[in-house]
Enzyme design. Sequence first.
Site, PDB file in Angstrom:
ATOM      1  N   HIS A  94       0.815  -1.218   0.000  1.00 38.39           N
ATOM      2  CA  HIS A  94       0.000   0.000   0.000  1.00 38.39           C
ATOM      3  C   HIS A  94       0.845   1.263   0.000  1.00 38.39           C
ATOM      4  O   HIS A  94       0.972   1.951   1.004  1.00 38.39           O
ATOM      5  CB  HIS A  94      -0.967   0.000   1.186  1.00 38.39           C
ATOM      6  CG  HIS A  94      -2.098  -0.950   1.011  1.00 38.39           C
ATOM      7  ND1 HIS A  94      -2.181  -2.149   1.679  1.00 38.39           N
ATOM      8  CD2 HIS A  94      -3.208  -0.890   0.215  1.00 38.39           C
ATOM      9  CE1 HIS A  94      -3.286  -2.786   1.318  1.00 38.39           C
ATOM     10  NE2 HIS A  94      -3.930  -2.042   0.438  1.00 38.39           N
ATOM     11  N   ASP A  98      -8.914  -1.407  -8.142  1.00 35.22           N
ATOM     12  CA  ASP A  98      -8.211  -1.668  -6.880  1.00 35.22           C
ATOM     13  C   ASP A  98      -7.836  -3.149  -6.729  1.00 35.22           C
ATOM     14  O   ASP A  98      -6.833  -3.477  -6.099  1.00 35.22           O
ATOM     15  CB  ASP A  98      -9.125  -1.229  -5.717  1.00 35.22           C
ATOM     16  CG  ASP A  98      -8.358  -0.948  -4.444  1.00 35.22           C
ATOM     17  OD1 ASP A  98      -7.123  -0.768  -4.517  1.00 35.22           O
ATOM     18  OD2 ASP A  98      -8.982  -0.898  -3.374  1.00 35.22           O
ATOM     19  N   PHE A 139      -8.020 -15.712  -4.320  1.00 37.97           N
ATOM     20  CA  PHE A 139      -8.414 -14.327  -4.625  1.00 37.97           C
ATOM     21  C   PHE A 139      -9.034 -14.239  -6.027  1.00 37.97           C
ATOM     22  O   PHE A 139     -10.076 -13.607  -6.222  1.00 37.97           O
ATOM     23  CB  PHE A 139      -7.178 -13.425  -4.509  1.00 37.97           C
ATOM     24  CG  PHE A 139      -7.470 -11.958  -4.646  1.00 37.97           C
ATOM     25  CD1 PHE A 139      -8.450 -11.346  -3.880  1.00 37.97           C
ATOM     26  CD2 PHE A 139      -6.744 -11.180  -5.542  1.00 37.97           C
ATOM     27  CE1 PHE A 139      -8.719  -9.977  -3.999  1.00 37.97           C
ATOM     28  CE2 PHE A 139      -7.001  -9.817  -5.669  1.00 37.97           C
ATOM     29  CZ  PHE A 139      -7.986  -9.224  -4.896  1.00 37.97           C
TER      30      PHE A 139
HETATM   31  P1  AMP Z   1      -6.941  -1.910  -0.984  1.00 37.35           P
HETATM   32  O1  AMP Z   1      -6.448  -2.327   0.339  1.00 37.35           O
HETATM   33  O2  AMP Z   1      -7.662  -0.612  -0.970  1.00 37.35           O
HETATM   34  O3  AMP Z   1      -5.884  -1.905  -2.026  1.00 37.35           O
HETATM   35  O4  AMP Z   1      -8.070  -2.962  -1.345  1.00 37.35           O
HETATM   36  C1  AMP Z   1      -7.876  -4.039  -2.173  1.00 37.35           C
HETATM   37  C2  AMP Z   1      -7.799  -5.303  -1.395  1.00 37.35           C
HETATM   38  O5  AMP Z   1      -7.806  -6.374  -2.322  1.00 37.35           O
HETATM   39  C3  AMP Z   1      -6.502  -5.474  -0.619  1.00 37.35           C
HETATM   40  O6  AMP Z   1      -6.537  -4.954   0.647  1.00 37.35           O
HETATM   41  C4  AMP Z   1      -6.381  -6.969  -0.566  1.00 37.35           C
HETATM   42  O7  AMP Z   1      -7.167  -7.480   0.485  1.00 37.35           O
HETATM   43  C5  AMP Z   1      -7.008  -7.421  -1.850  1.00 37.35           C
HETATM   44  N1  AMP Z   1      -5.984  -7.731  -2.870  1.00 37.35           N
HETATM   45  C6  AMP Z   1      -5.543  -6.961  -3.874  1.00 37.35           C
HETATM   46  N2  AMP Z   1      -4.641  -7.614  -4.615  1.00 37.35           N
HETATM   47  C7  AMP Z   1      -4.492  -8.832  -4.058  1.00 37.35           C
HETATM   48  C8  AMP Z   1      -3.709  -9.980  -4.364  1.00 37.35           C
HETATM   49  N3  AMP Z   1      -2.909 -10.030  -5.423  1.00 37.35           N
HETATM   50  N4  AMP Z   1      -3.810 -11.032  -3.553  1.00 37.35           N
HETATM   51  C9  AMP Z   1      -4.640 -11.056  -2.491  1.00 37.35           C
HETATM   52  N5  AMP Z   1      -5.421 -10.011  -2.158  1.00 37.35           N
HETATM   53  C10 AMP Z   1      -5.355  -8.913  -2.937  1.00 37.35           C
HETATM   54 ZN    ZN Z   2      -5.989   0.082  -2.877  1.00 44.10          ZN
HETATM   55 MG    MG Z   3      -7.905   0.592   0.552  1.00 51.23          MG
END
Ligand code: AMP
Ligand code: ZN
Ligand code: MG
Length: 537
Positions: free
Chosen positions: A238, A407, A461
């Site tokens: 992040h 996202d 996922f």
């Molecule tokens: P954000 O935290 O705002 O980026 O929300 C997107 C969420 O999607 C993340 O917090 C993760 O929980 C999930 N996510 C995104 N990419 C992945 C990935 N490659 N593998 C597992 N979870 C993912």
């Molecule tokens: Zn995000």
């Molecule tokens: Mg987020």
Amino acid sequence: MPKVSQSLTTQNLKDLLNETEINDLVKYSQFSSCKEKDYTYGKDELCIKLISLLIDKCNEMKENSLVKLLIWVKKQLQIYLDIKPDAYTFKKLEKLKQSEPNLKMKFGWMVQYSLLNQEEDIYKMVRRTYKSNTIITKNKIKKNLMIKRNSLNPQIIKFANSGNIMNMNKINENLLDFKNPNFDIFKLENKVGKENILPVTSTYIFITFNLFSIIDYTKFEKFIFNIANGYNRENPYHTDLHAADVTQTVLIYFIFGNLQKILELNQIDLASIFIAAGMHDLGHPGYTNNFLINTKNDLAIRYNDQSVLESYHVSEGFRIILKKEGCNIFENLSNQDYKICRKRIIQCVLATDMTLHNKEFEFLKKKIETFGIKNGENFEKIFEGLDPVTTYNLKQDFLNVLIHSADVSNPSKPLNIYKQWAKRCVDEFFRQGDMEKKLGMPVSFNCDRETVTLAQSQLGFIDAIVFPLFSVLIEFFEDLNFTVENLKKNREYFKGVKENKENKENKDKEKEEKEEKEEKEENKTIIKEENEEKSED
Ligand code: AMP
Ligand code: ZN
Ligand code: MG
């Protein structure tokens, strides 16, 4: 005495009311004279008629239509009678309210709690949507770019100059390749540096959509660097690089989905979603909402356990805009535009809360079922015959789906890019798992480095979230097909990794068992031989 009969004919009301409402109005006994072309209402007569129309209609109409009618009445008063509506209409209404308990309730609610004002803002915006594209002439665009060129940040200028800032196509081809779905943001980050990746991405997009015609470039520059620096670059996942990735991904959806045209988005809408994408994870601490809630973190307390991070990101973003010197990118906007923009941004960022995934997914599925959406066909039907407020909200629903999709889009990117994101994301989960172990807490789902593998988490996922979402999304935006193609390939890849690992583990296990068995046999033989030796003695 102003002639008002024209204003009350069907023709002139078309931009305000739909056909049924117009017919209703013309049919309405109090206005029967308006069908006669030369009829002229007296000022007081009209005023009373308009207001009593409101009162009579008030009980039959839904809030939205009522607001619409009220706005229309206000417009009639303003344009044709030169009466300042707020002062006059409400003074009249105030009196009438006292004698009409129902009216008092409805108007009291709408006016006192300013729903009316908000709705009216939205109306103005919606009407401007259709004008916004024609307002900006080519010359104006050129002039804006000239100004921007002189005030561009040196880092951006360095890259812009290797192309030609006046020529967008050249930038696309030679410089940034932002409009390519296979765009490699990691490579660009290496070229421009960590601290510039989000500013370069957002600035490029703002130039592309000519958004510096509504937002001051110098303020934007200061704002976007503050946003970028507000990300925690220690996080594996992040960071502002992820924000830049989401911003660029939304751009790809706009280009390939032809979204600006299909959703009839104006510049405020566009600025809103791209600003939202840039700030959507601002200040992310590298831990999930649940972790913050379970550890009774200050943020969870502040936001009452509800969309804790998302509320924090958007609030921090606005703190920069409104409280940091020179960052108020909205300063040149009218109060109404500012309100709309703020509302859209807040809704977009809040929509990135993963607990809303199902709601957003179901929204798309329902639209497919209701309107027979397939391969991009029938999309326009969704918006047919809707009043402006419903249209405004529906556009927001689509913006929410788009930012949420961007996202979670990394599994739909080319494999070499996806693998880098996946590793970062899982690394961040594992860090949280380590912290949970340290604090003696149960380890969260997917966060235990001792039991969870990258391949296993990615398959989960993709199967549970990303594949279903994008399979539905491409029914609306057929040209985003490449996302699902990539997902299929990437799924096969991680399936292979998982199976290889399992095969290897099985083989290792078999080998281990075989060795154990052999060892046991050997031990047995030794014991037997020893016993035989003993008995010989
Ligand atoms: P954000 O935290 O705002 O980026 O929300 C997107 C969420 O999607 C993340 O917090 C993760 O929980 C999930 N996510 C995104 N990419 C992945 C990935 N490659 N593998 C597992 N979870 C993912
Ligand atoms: Zn995000
Ligand atoms: Mg987020």
